[in-house]
Write a protein that holds these residues in place. Structure first.
Motif, PDB file in Angstrom:
ATOM      1  N   TRP A  33       0.826  -1.215   0.000  1.00 41.89           N
ATOM      2  CA  TRP A  33       0.000   0.000   0.000  1.00 41.89           C
ATOM      3  C   TRP A  33       0.864   1.269   0.000  1.00 41.89           C
ATOM      4  O   TRP A  33       0.500   2.277  -0.598  1.00 41.89           O
ATOM      5  N   HIS A  54       1.524   1.636  -3.490  1.00 45.81           N
ATOM      6  CA  HIS A  54       0.316   2.019  -4.252  1.00 45.81           C
ATOM      7  C   HIS A  54       0.068   3.522  -4.076  1.00 45.81           C
ATOM      8  O   HIS A  54      -0.266   4.212  -5.037  1.00 45.81           O
ATOM      9  N   MET A 110      -5.115   0.200   7.135  1.00 40.38           N
ATOM     10  CA  MET A 110      -5.164  -1.123   6.505  1.00 40.38           C
ATOM     11  C   MET A 110      -6.105  -2.075   7.225  1.00 40.38           C
ATOM     12  O   MET A 110      -6.397  -3.158   6.741  1.00 40.38           O
TER      13      MET A 110
END
Lengths: 381, 483
Positions: free
Chosen positions: B118, B121, B147
């Motif tokens: 992430w 990302h 998360m």
């Protein structure tokens, strides 16, 4: 085990030429080895900052805070950014030209789709897995070298290209190298990379400490200069995405152009006499909007300019079917339009540097596209 | 059992560990709660880091450049001192060591792998030295807690985080239909949007170009985002002396009042600050429900953890988990793990940093410095900066990707002669320095038995190797590079 670069180059060139063209490789051809250097400008280089249109005062009006002052003279319509002073020297000696109002045929304004297309040469993002330069090298049976740690898509093709970036590291013993060579047999990409790695010339196994663009340009120049060295080199310059603080002469965009400028400069100095047989050309994903934004920057646009330098440039000229920058002339009311498919310029550049027929390259590298042959207009043929 | 699963979703097993009897349960249990930090060295909060970064920016731009405007040499000298005082060279290695320590020695390597995913990302590109100060704490404090929530929360919290707002220039954006734009117009000045963040929110963070959005969608998304900026709402006469390093606020005066059309849906803002403030959340809520977003991120997760060319069966399982759970990240992550376990025989070329961490964990390399404290007066010692040199040599400094789309998950982008050379070269350098001397035959056998299924094949391969290079051979083998 180690493949000598001279043998490899001669072998592959001879093989291809003997199969396709009734020519023989001889020493005079090697003496006249032509080189192509591509500098990728990631982030969208602003063609109107590098080569501003000065015929009227539109730019001053729409870019009051970032319009570039103290420009270098080109002709009555265009000037050059002051950070491109080295390039300007080439211009004065008929070794530099500019193609303006051009772009790859992509209007989506996404960096990543745009960069993928500028490298692949296609029209649908991520469809092609090889680069136009890699495919061109395949057609001509040559070797390419990227001065970057990753292997850019641009240079990927069927053939085995190399990439290099200085480090102090060294390979393990020959015993282990031999073992690994066979160990990777069933992993095609690993094998391809490893085979290339172990066939590097000695000069590329000793690295300088410095990794800046000047050093890289120096390494590229000295490799390209060798008759049995690679004929293609690729650089990358990042950071042209100036949504903020684009600035005028000393701004962010100017600093990036300075890097491009000294790449031209160092290549000229290092290549020496070979510069006359060299073409250095820039590539970017798109241009930037005409109007500045609140952050003293510009947004993603469309049309931009291409800088060309080297002895293979026909003459100092700004080649463009200029669309104008009044509101009515702009693409979607905001961007410099593109009136020329940039791939025509790149295909012509390959045709000249690789001594390969333009139509053949058009067919093999950019299939289904009808590009314009600009070889006689832009280059010494 | 396919032992490659422990590397596929984690960093492999260290020689002191035992093989978990239920690998899937072992992995899923790690993503259900925020792991306690294993790091016992110095650590600083994001708030504190913004003070350091703010001090550096302010002193450099407003004080030193003026003070030493006639002497570049003196300016450079003073700036160097300022860099020491603000930990300019210290924090990136510190964040890297903390990140690597959690991966190698922490209790939840699987959680860390998802955090790495992430963090990439929602990449913060190399810009304004953010990698030096802010990106490590941004991963820990913004991404990691989110998360455990819904994808909507994660996207929203990242979108309004200081790091992303600054990274993608949203502070420079003024809604054309905002009170500020009207004030500008009165003074004959034009105010306009900055499309950077709006575009990347659509393209990189949520729906991707597959959604077929247009330039008008980008413009309207940017209008929705206008007003979110790192600026003190009512600046007092006292200068805050922190430049852009101040918390993000929603400032209505800069916000466009709409209406907005994003991906075919019209959003009309009702009156009041609250409605204006909530508009971004409303749009994000719809974006993460968009089939293009679900497919794009599900596939990206499969690319990262399972294989770069996952079958429809694999991707659809993640898509279905997303849809059924309405974007619950624990459920989505859990499905990724189930698919990774089921298809653990599929190979994935590992990114350089992941490969490095697997090598460190499996080999038990003496890697972490004993002490990461810093005097804030001198250059950081070389041993405390080693992590950065290694990552740079491998071509992946995780906190400074060059572009906002982060690091690639594809073999083609990582496999080049030079990239391969770097991995083998680093192993060779460590061997030459005697750092791998502890990896004798019995140690290597233990590594192999814990982490690979083809034990006899690997042992036969290593038997051919001379010169005590077995460890270099093992960690540069295809079985390590592709997991």
């Amino acid at each position: 085990m180690k493949i000598n670069r001279r043998q490899f180059t001669l072998g592959s060139t001879t093989l291809l030429l003997s199969g396709m063209l009734p020519l023989k490789v001889n020493s005079s051809m090697l003496d006249n080895k032509k080189n192509l250097v591509v500098i990728m400008l990631r982030g969208a280089m602003d063609g109107l900052t590098s080569v501003p249109y000065i015929h009227d005062n539109t730019l001053e009006k729409v870019r009051p805070d970032i319009v570039v002052k103290k420009l270098l003279d080109l002709n009555s319509d265009f000037s050059l950014h002051p950070k491109l002073s080295g390039f300007h020297k080439l211009w004065k000696s008929n070794e530099a030209s500019i193609v303006h109002a051009t772009n790859i045929p992509y209007t989506g304004r996404s960096h990543f789709d745009g960069q993928n297309l500028m490298e692949s040469g296609g029209t649908i993002p991520y469809k092609l897995k090889t680069g136009w330069l890699g495919r061109g090298i395949d057609v001509a049976g040559l070797e390419g070298l990227s001065l970057s740690l990753p292997m850019p898509l641009l240079l990927r093709g069927k053939a085995n290209q190399d990439n290099f970036f200085p480090s102090k590291l060294s390979m393990p013993t020959r015993n282990l190298v031999d073992i690994l060579k066979h160990h990777y047999d069933d992993e095609p990409l690993l094998k391809k990379s490893f085979d290339k790695l172990i066939s590097r010339p000695i000069s590329m196994t000793k690295s300088p400490n410095n990794k800046n663009l000047k050093t890289l340009a120096r390494i590229a120049g000295s490799e390209l200069k060798k008759n049995d060295g690679p004929r293609v080199a690729v650089f990358e310059v990042f950071g042209f995405d100036t949504h903020a603080a684009q600035g005028g002469a000393d701004g962010e965009h100017g600093q990036k152009l300075k890097q491009v400028d000294y790449t031209f400069d160092v290549l000229k100095k290092t290549l020496g006499n070979s510069f006359k047989n060299t073409l250095v050309i820039t590539l970017t994903e798109f241009g930037r909007t005409l109007v500045q934004n609140n952050g003293y920057g510009t947004e993603h646009g469309y049309g931009t300019s291409i800088l060309l330098g080297g002895g293979l440039v026909k003459k100092s000229q700004v080649y463009a079917d200029w669309p104008g920058i009044k509101n009515k002339n702009l693409f979607e009311g905001r961007d410099l339009n593109s009136t020329l498919d940039a791939r025509s310029v790149y295909c012509s550049a390959m045709s000249v540097c690789f001594d390969t027929d333009f139509q053949l390259l058009n067919r093999e590298v950019f299939p289904d596209e009808k590009l314009n042959d600009l070889t006689e207009i832009l280059f010494k043929v | 059992m396919n032992k490659s699963f422990f590397r596929k979703v984690g960093f492999g097993l260290g020689v002191d560990e035992t093989i978990p009897s239920n690998p899937l349960e072992w992995s899923i249990s790690q993503i259900e709660k925020l792991p306690k930090l294993n790091w016992s060295g110095p650590i600083y909060s994001l708030k504190k880091m913004m003070e350091f970064h703010g001090k550096y920016n302010y002193q450099d731009r407003r004080v030193l450049r003026k003070k030493f405007k006639n002497s570049r040499k003196d300016y450079k000298k003073a700036r160097k001192l300022l860099q020491y005082q603000t930990g300019h060279y210290y924090f990136e290695p510190l964040w890297l060591y903390i990140r690597h320590n959690e991966a190698v020695n922490g209790s939840s390597p699987v959680f860390q792998r998802f955090l790495h995913f992430w963090g990439n990302h929602f990449a913060i590109q190399k810009k304004n030295a953010m990698y030096s100060y802010d990106v490590g704490p941004y991963h820990r404090e913004v991404i990691a807690p989110a998360m455990l929530k819904n994808i909507e929360d994660l996207v929203y919290e990242v979108t309004i985080s200081w790091a992303m707002i600054h990274n993608l220039d949203n502070t420079k954006s003024i809604g054309p239909n905002s009170p500020k734009a009207f004030k500008y117009a009165k003074r004959g000045k034009s105010a306009n949007l900055n499309e950077n963040h709006g575009r990347e929110l659509l393209e990189l963070h949520t729906v991707s170009p597959n959604a077929g959005y247009t330039q008008n969608d980008v413009i309207d998304m940017s209008k929705v985002m206008s007003g979110w900026m790192h600026r003190i709402p009512k600046m007092s006469s006292k200068i805050h002396k922190r430049e852009e390093n101040v918390p993000v606020h929603f400032i209505e005066a800069y916000h466009d009042s709409g209406p907005f059309n994003v991906l075919g849906k019209k959003y009309v803002e009702s009156f009041g600050t609250k409605a204006a403030r909530e508009m971004l959340r409303k749009v994000i809520k719809d974006l993460v429900k968009n089939p293009a977003c679900i497919e794009f991120i599900s596939k990206k997760l499969c690319n990262h953890f399972i294989t770069q060319d996952p079958s429809d069966e694999i991707v659809n399982s993640v898509i279905n988990a997303w849809k059924k759970s309405k974007g619950d990240l624990k459920i989505i992550h859990s499905e990724v793990l189930k698919q990774a376990y089921k298809f653990s025989y599929l190979k994935k070329f590992q990114q350089p940093e992941t490969w490095l961490l697997q090598f460190i964990k499996m080999s038990g390399l003496d890697y972490f410095p004993k002490d990461m404290t810093y005097d804030f007066e001198t250059m950081i010692p070389r041993d405390k900066d080693r992590v950065r040199r290694i990552c740079r040599n491998l071509g992946q400094l995780p906190f400074r990707p060059l572009q906002p789309n982060g690091w690639s998950d594809f073999e083609e982008d990582w496999l080049s002669p030079e990239f391969l050379f770097r991995r083998i070269g680093i192993l060779n350098a460590l061997k030459q320095k005697g750092k791998l001397i502890h990896l004798d035959k019995s140690y290597l056998d233990r590594i192999i038995e814990l982490n690979f299924d083809n034990v006899s094949e690997i042992k036969t391969f290593l038997e051919k190797v001379n010169n005590n290079e077995e460890s270099v051979a093992l960690f540069s083998s295809k079985w390590m590079l592709k997991t």
